[in-house]
Design an enzyme around this catalytic site. Structure first.
Site, PDB file in Angstrom:
ATOM      1  N   ASP A 113       0.795  -1.234   0.000  1.00 50.35           N
ATOM      2  CA  ASP A 113       0.000   0.000   0.000  1.00 50.35           C
ATOM      3  C   ASP A 113       0.831   1.290   0.000  1.00 50.35           C
ATOM      4  OD1 ASP A 113      -1.903  -1.966   0.206  1.00 50.35           O
ATOM      5  OD2 ASP A 113      -2.811  -1.248   2.051  1.00 50.35           O
TER       6      ASP A 113
ATOM      7  N   LYS B  36      -7.017  -4.710  -3.481  1.00 52.80           N
ATOM      8  CA  LYS B  36      -7.772  -5.345  -2.390  1.00 52.80           C
ATOM      9  C   LYS B  36      -8.742  -4.337  -1.779  1.00 52.80           C
ATOM     10  CE  LYS B  36      -4.180  -4.200   0.970  1.00 52.80           C
ATOM     11  NZ  LYS B  36      -4.917  -3.328   1.885  1.00 52.80           N
TER      12      LYS B  36
ATOM     13  N   CYS C 231      -2.031  -3.200   7.536  1.00 54.43           N
ATOM     14  CA  CYS C 231      -1.890  -4.018   6.330  1.00 54.43           C
ATOM     15  C   CYS C 231      -0.580  -4.789   6.265  1.00 54.43           C
ATOM     16  CB  CYS C 231      -2.120  -3.149   5.099  1.00 54.43           C
ATOM     17  SG  CYS C 231      -3.867  -2.627   5.020  1.00 54.43           S
TER      18      CYS C 231
END
Ligand code: VGL
Ligand code: ZN
Length: 209
Positions: free
Chosen positions: A8, A108, A153
């Site tokens: 990310d 995602k 994450c």
């Protein structure tokens, strides 16, 4: 077959983003250096990619504010500011990231009724993203993981990698990662260590592999 997974590295998690992580942008040059000099055979990344009405957004829960707990599909859920909405600048990979070196990007968080911290699996652990199959098909034997945010994450991706990629050596790249809260980072690092994951720095990787 040595692989790097960048979690990310998006505008949304950098200082001017909607879910800003302190110093989040400082990991971008670290990622670029590792992609160049880390000796990887495969480089992949994940991208948080939410619909505008995602159920993890506090804006979808009347009376709730960001960073309060709520529920999503009957389960406790941290409610976030609207972030990384599909197709927006906030969701784009950071402009300074050398994206041409990334061979595969796993999106995602598209399903509105479940959050997906891990690059491998939704939080309810029901649906896989398919990234495990990509890495298995390539014959990955070692996987280094880092990015944003350490306490969400990154940690969830590391724990799922241990579970879904048995026999693969998983490491957490500490200086490639920043977290949302200092307490959260401490707990995440402790949890990863307890699971047998070693922490490594980019300098160690570049010097020793
Ligand atoms: C993340 C919270 C919500 C992350 C993504 O990338 O760590 N955290 N969505
Ligand atoms: Zn998200």
């Amino acid at each position: 077959m040595k692989a790097l997974l960048l979690i990310d590295l998006q505008n949304g998690f950098c200082p001017s983003g909607n879910l800003a992580v302190a110093e989040g942008d400082e990991v971008i040059p670290v990622a670029n250096r590792l992609m160049r000099d880390g000796g990887y055979d495969l480089i992949v990344a994940s991208q948080d990619w939410h619909p505008a009405n995602h159920g993890s957004f506090a804006s979808q829960h009347p009376g709730k504010k960001p960073f309060e707990m709520g529920t999503l599909s009957g389960k406790p859920q941290m409610l976030w500011p609207d972030h990384c909405v599909q197709g927006t600048e906030d969701a784009a990979l950071h402009p300074a990231l050398e994206k041409e070196r990334i061979q595969f990007v796993q999106k995602k968080g598209q399903a509105i009724d479940v959050d997906s911290y891990s690059a491998f699996r939704d939080n309810d652990r029901e649906a896989l993203t398919g990234l495990d199959a990509v890495l298995k098909a390539k014959g990955v034997t070692a996987l280094d993981i880092g990015g944003l945010a350490t306490d969400y994450c990154v940690k969830f991706s590391v724990m799922d990698a241990l579970d879904l990629l048995p026999g693969v050596k998983i490491r957490f790249v500490s200086d490639l990662s920043r977290g949302i809260t200092p307490e959260g980072v401490k707990a995440a690092v402790a949890e990863m260590e307890a699971a047998g994951v070693s922490a490594v720095t980019s300098a160690e990787i570049i010097a020793r592999g």
